[in-house]
Design a protein around this motif. Sequence first.
Motif, PDB file in Angstrom:
ATOM      1  N   ASP A  72       0.875  -1.157   0.000  1.00 10.69           N
ATOM      2  CA  ASP A  72       0.000   0.000   0.000  1.00 10.69           C
ATOM      3  C   ASP A  72       0.923   1.219   0.000  1.00 10.69           C
ATOM      4  O   ASP A  72       1.547   1.525   1.021  1.00 10.69           O
ATOM      5  N   ASN A  73       1.035   1.892  -1.137  1.00  9.75           N
ATOM      6  CA  ASN A  73       1.976   3.012  -1.249  1.00  9.75           C
ATOM      7  C   ASN A  73       1.553   4.227  -0.430  1.00  9.75           C
ATOM      8  O   ASN A  73       2.397   5.050  -0.077  1.00  9.75           O
ATOM      9  N   VAL A  74       0.279   4.342  -0.138  1.00  6.64           N
ATOM     10  CA  VAL A  74      -0.189   5.461   0.693  1.00  6.64           C
ATOM     11  C   VAL A  74       0.245   5.240   2.137  1.00  6.64           C
ATOM     12  O   VAL A  74       0.677   6.174   2.817  1.00  6.64           O
ATOM     13  N   LYS A  75       0.147   4.013   2.593  1.00 11.38           N
ATOM     14  CA  LYS A  75       0.490   3.694   3.981  1.00 11.38           C
ATOM     15  C   LYS A  75       1.960   3.308   4.147  1.00 11.38           C
ATOM     16  O   LYS A  75       2.404   3.040   5.267  1.00 11.38           O
ATOM     17  N   ASN A  76       2.715   3.246   3.038  1.00 10.68           N
ATOM     18  CA  ASN A  76       4.119   2.792   3.093  1.00 10.68           C
ATOM     19  C   ASN A  76       4.226   1.446   3.803  1.00 10.68           C
ATOM     20  O   ASN A  76       5.102   1.241   4.659  1.00 10.68           O
ATOM     21  N   THR A  77       3.349   0.549   3.441  1.00  7.86           N
ATOM     22  CA  THR A  77       3.266  -0.752   4.094  1.00  7.86           C
ATOM     23  C   THR A  77       3.283  -1.870   3.059  1.00  7.86           C
ATOM     24  O   THR A  77       2.652  -1.752   2.008  1.00  7.86           O
ATOM     25  N   ALA A  78       4.022  -2.915   3.373  1.00 12.03           N
ATOM     26  CA  ALA A  78       4.036  -4.114   2.540  1.00 12.03           C
ATOM     27  C   ALA A  78       3.449  -5.265   3.339  1.00 12.03           C
ATOM     28  O   ALA A  78       3.530  -5.289   4.572  1.00 12.03           O
ATOM     29  N   TYR A  79       2.897  -6.223   2.606  1.00 11.04           N
ATOM     30  CA  TYR A  79       2.288  -7.382   3.236  1.00 11.04           C
ATOM     31  C   TYR A  79       2.854  -8.652   2.599  1.00 11.04           C
ATOM     32  O   TYR A  79       3.227  -8.656   1.425  1.00 11.04           O
TER      33      TYR A  79
END
Length: 120
Positions: A72-79
């Motif tokens: 999620d590029n908005v949240k700077n999060t990878a899963y």
Amino acid sequence: QVQVVESGGGLVQAGGSLRLSCAASGSIFSINAMDWYRQAPGKQRELVAGITIGGSTNYADSVKGRFTISRDNVKNTAYLQMNSLKPEDTAVYYCNVDVDHGLGYGSDYWGQGTQVTVSS
């Protein structure tokens, strides 16, 4: 400075699933790539999966078809969605984030790791 925090590890039976998260925060202009590595006891750290800012992905042969990386590029999060887990997936999972700080300066950062244990 950038902080990278992994979460979602735990103990699961063989055949089960886990979803790991990797959240980056701090002085970030953009994130070029987000990668998951793992290190089992007595073994070298190995790349499990990676995803670019454009969404291109790559996987280790050992996890293809079982693991899925997303971001999620908005949240700077990878899963990392891990299905059909095997005992040999047991390891500490680390996230590496390739950060662009802007003005031509960039660096990569590691999280502290999250333990995944798969029982047989």
